[in-house]
Scaffold this motif. Sequence first.
Motif, mmCIF file in Angstrom:
data_model
loop_
_atom_site.group_PDB
_atom_site.id
_atom_site.type_symbol
_atom_site.label_atom_id
_atom_site.label_comp_id
_atom_site.label_asym_id
_atom_site.label_seq_id
_atom_site.Cartn_x
_atom_site.Cartn_y
_atom_site.Cartn_z
ATOM 1 N N ASP A 116 0.813 -1.218 0.000
ATOM 2 C CA ASP A 116 0.000 0.000 0.000
ATOM 3 C C ASP A 116 0.846 1.268 0.000
ATOM 4 N N SER A 117 1.765 1.403 0.940
ATOM 5 C CA SER A 117 2.568 2.621 1.045
ATOM 6 C C SER A 117 3.844 2.279 1.806
ATOM 7 N N PHE A 118 4.984 2.707 1.288
ATOM 8 C CA PHE A 118 6.241 2.336 1.924
ATOM 9 C C PHE A 118 7.319 3.354 1.589
ATOM 10 N N THR A 119 8.377 3.345 2.408
ATOM 11 C CA THR A 119 9.572 4.119 2.104
ATOM 12 C C THR A 119 10.638 3.159 1.594
ATOM 13 N N LEU A 120 11.592 3.722 0.849
ATOM 14 C CA LEU A 120 12.560 2.905 0.115
ATOM 15 C C LEU A 120 13.988 3.221 0.540
ATOM 16 N N VAL A 121 14.796 2.151 0.634
ATOM 17 C CA VAL A 121 16.238 2.296 0.827
ATOM 18 C C VAL A 121 16.913 1.566 -0.334
ATOM 19 N N PRO A 122 17.254 2.271 -1.430
ATOM 20 C CA PRO A 122 17.834 1.622 -2.612
ATOM 21 C C PRO A 122 19.358 1.562 -2.510
ATOM 22 N N MET A 123 19.934 0.361 -2.658
ATOM 23 C CA MET A 123 21.362 0.174 -2.465
ATOM 24 C C MET A 123 21.961 -0.599 -3.636
ATOM 25 N N LEU A 124 22.970 -0.025 -4.277
ATOM 26 C CA LEU A 124 23.737 -0.711 -5.305
ATOM 27 C C LEU A 124 25.090 -1.100 -4.726
ATOM 28 N N MET A 125 25.602 -2.259 -5.171
ATOM 29 C CA MET A 125 26.884 -2.709 -4.633
ATOM 30 C C MET A 125 27.678 -3.454 -5.693
ATOM 31 N N SER A 126 28.987 -3.350 -5.584
ATOM 32 C CA SER A 126 29.882 -4.121 -6.452
ATOM 33 C C SER A 126 30.631 -5.106 -5.562
ATOM 34 N N ASN A 127 31.942 -5.102 -5.594
ATOM 35 C CA ASN A 127 32.711 -6.016 -4.752
ATOM 36 C C ASN A 127 32.783 -5.471 -3.334
ATOM 37 N N VAL A 128 32.061 -6.133 -2.453
ATOM 38 C CA VAL A 128 31.982 -5.662 -1.070
ATOM 39 C C VAL A 128 31.726 -6.876 -0.180
ATOM 40 N N ASP A 129 32.075 -6.785 1.066
ATOM 41 C CA ASP A 129 31.895 -7.882 2.021
ATOM 42 C C ASP A 129 30.411 -8.038 2.360
ATOM 43 N N PRO A 130 29.743 -9.118 1.888
ATOM 44 C CA PRO A 130 28.293 -9.247 2.130
ATOM 45 C C PRO A 130 27.946 -9.426 3.599
ATOM 46 N N GLU A 131 28.830 -10.032 4.353
ATOM 47 C CA GLU A 131 28.542 -10.214 5.784
ATOM 48 C C GLU A 131 28.513 -8.871 6.501
ATOM 49 N N ALA A 132 29.428 -7.980 6.114
ATOM 50 C CA ALA A 132 29.439 -6.645 6.729
ATOM 51 C C ALA A 132 28.179 -5.876 6.375
ATOM 52 N N ILE A 133 27.755 -5.956 5.116
ATOM 53 C CA ILE A 133 26.539 -5.253 4.698
ATOM 54 C C ILE A 133 25.315 -5.815 5.415
ATOM 55 N N GLY B 151 25.303 -7.014 8.339
ATOM 56 C CA GLY B 151 25.366 -6.457 9.686
ATOM 57 C C GLY B 151 24.882 -5.022 9.739
ATOM 58 N N TYR B 152 25.163 -4.244 8.679
ATOM 59 C CA TYR B 152 24.680 -2.862 8.636
ATOM 60 C C TYR B 152 23.148 -2.816 8.559
ATOM 61 N N ILE B 153 22.585 -3.721 7.772
ATOM 62 C CA ILE B 153 21.144 -3.696 7.491
ATOM 63 C C ILE B 153 20.323 -4.276 8.631
ATOM 64 N N ARG B 154 20.845 -5.286 9.284
ATOM 65 C CA ARG B 154 20.062 -6.065 10.243
ATOM 66 C C ARG B 154 19.293 -5.228 11.279
ATOM 67 N N PRO B 155 19.866 -4.152 11.855
ATOM 68 C CA PRO B 155 19.110 -3.401 12.875
ATOM 69 C C PRO B 155 17.811 -2.787 12.360
ATOM 70 N N TYR B 156 17.664 -2.669 11.056
ATOM 71 C CA TYR B 156 16.483 -2.001 10.496
ATOM 72 C C TYR B 156 15.461 -2.988 9.937
ATOM 73 N N VAL B 157 15.696 -4.287 10.131
ATOM 74 C CA VAL B 157 14.787 -5.303 9.600
ATOM 75 C C VAL B 157 13.889 -5.799 10.726
ATOM 76 N N ASP B 158 12.620 -5.362 10.683
ATOM 77 C CA ASP B 158 11.644 -5.828 11.663
ATOM 78 C C ASP B 158 10.446 -6.412 10.935
ATOM 79 N N GLU B 159 9.342 -6.586 11.643
ATOM 80 C CA GLU B 159 8.161 -7.246 11.066
ATOM 81 C C GLU B 159 7.532 -6.440 9.940
#
Length: 491
Positions: free
Chosen positions: A170-187, A189-197
Motif C-alpha cells: 500500500d505505502s512504503f519508504t525505500l532504501v535503494p542500495m547498489l553494490m559491487s565487490n563488497v563484504d556481504p557479511e558486513a553489509i 550487519g549494517y542492514i540487520r538493525p532495520y529489519v523488523d516485522e
Amino acid sequence: MARAHKLHSVYLKLTGVLLMSMLNCESSPAEESVRKAVFAGSWYEGDPQALRHSIENYITSQAGVRSSPRLLISPHAGHPFSGPVAGKGYGTMNRDIKTVILLGPSHRVMVQGVSIPDVDYYETPLGKIPLDKNIISELRKHPMVGSNTRAHSQEHCLEIQLPFLQTAIDSFTLVPMLMSNVDPEAIAGYIRPYVDETTLVVASSDFAHVNSADQCKKLDKRSIETIMDQDPNGFIEACGETPIRVLLYLSKHLGLKPIVLDARNSQEIVNAPESGYTVGYASIVFVKKDENGGTSEDKEKRENESIVKELDGGDKAFLLNLARRAFEAAVKGAPPPEPSDIPDVAKQDVGCFVTLHKHGELRGCIGYIEGIKPLYEAIIDNAKNAALRDHRFRPVRPEELDEIKVEVSVLTRPDPVSYNDPSELLNKIVAGKDGIILNKGGHQSTYLPQVWEQIPDKKTFLEYLSRKAGMPSDGWKTAEVKRYRAIHFEE
C-alpha cells in the motif's frame, strides 16, 4: 564627486541583487530531487493503467505462501521475460509493509562498497516513492556506504522491482542500495538493525547468463542449492551474487527458511529454441521458523485441515454471500465490500478459489492455492479476479450478472506426493477427491477436485493438466506433484 556617486550607485545595485537573491532563497522551498523512471515504455509498460494491469496479472495468478516473507530474491529483466517469475514472490506480500530495503548489483558503473542515491524520491509511471531518510542517514555513517550518482542514473535492477512493490504494497519508504565487490557479511550487519516485522529486504538478481538453456538450468540448479542450504560462501552464478549473499547472512541471523516459488529461464518463458543466449530467473522467499525448529508454514499445515472442516452452514453462507458482493462490485466498478461480523474461521489464512459459471459453462476461476491472507480477504480478491482477470475469458459485463452463478472452494494445504514411477503415482491419487498441482521446470498448473466430474480417468486428467501447464501431455510422469482436498459450495 562624480566617481564617488558612480561607485555608490554600483554598490546599491549589487546590494539589491544580493538582497533579492537572499529573499528568493528564503521564500522558495527546496526543490525535490527525483530519480526518474528510465526503462518505462521499453522494459515495462509506460502507461500507468496498462502497467498496473500487467503487474496485477503477474501477481494475482500466482500461488503464495502462508505468511508475508521478510526477505525476497527477485529477477530484474524486462517484465515480459522475468515478470511471471517475479510475480510469484510479490504475490505473497503483506500490504502493510512499511519499509523496503532494495539491494542490487551495479551493472554499468563500478561502485566502491555500497551506493545509496542522494535523492528524495524514486519515480515510476505509478508515482513517486519516498526514500527513508532516517535509515539512509544511519547507514551512511558506515565507511563502505556512499553515493555514486552515475551508478544509479541508468541502472535497471532496482527500477524493475518498483512497479511490483507499488502494486503489492500500500505505502512504503525505500532504501535503494547498489553494490559491487563488497563484504556481504558486513553489509548484512549494517542492514540487520532495520529489519523488523514491517520491513522487506529484496535482492534484485537474475541468475546464469549463458549460451544455452540446458547450461542455464544446470548452473541455476547449483546456485539454488546453495541458497536452499543457506551457505553464504557456496556456489552462486548470478549478477546479483553479492546481494543474494547478503540475504543468506540475514536469513541465518533472523532464523528464516528459504522457499523456492519459481525457477525458470528466458527460453522457457518465451518458448524459444533450447540453443541461444539464455538468462535464469528465480523467485525465492525467506519465511519464519517456528519455535520447534520447523517453519510457520509447517505449523499452519497441521492446523489447516481442521480449519477447513470447521466450516459450517453459516460460515459457507457468509463466504458465498461475500463472494457474490465482491464479484458484483468488481463488475460495476464499485469499491469492494467491507464485511462485518466475520466468522473466526474466515479470519484464518486458508487457500481458496472463486469459480463463476454461466449457463453451466465456466466463465472464470482464480484463486490462491496456499493461504497467503485471511480467508475472507482472499474471497474478495479472487471474486474480483475471476470476474475481470482470468486471461481465458473477457471481463464479465454488468448485463451478465444475473446469469452467472458463484462457487467457492476452500482448500487444505497441499502435500507432496512421492512416487518412483507413473504407475505408483496413479495408484496414490484419489479420483474425485484430490486436487492436483503439477510443477516441472517452473511450469505449474492445478485442477480443483471438482474437475474430476469432467475428466474421471486419472491418466487423462494428468495429461490435460500437463498441457495446461505448457508441458507435453506426458510431463506429469516426471513432474513434482502435490495434492490437496477442497470443500466447495455454490449458489
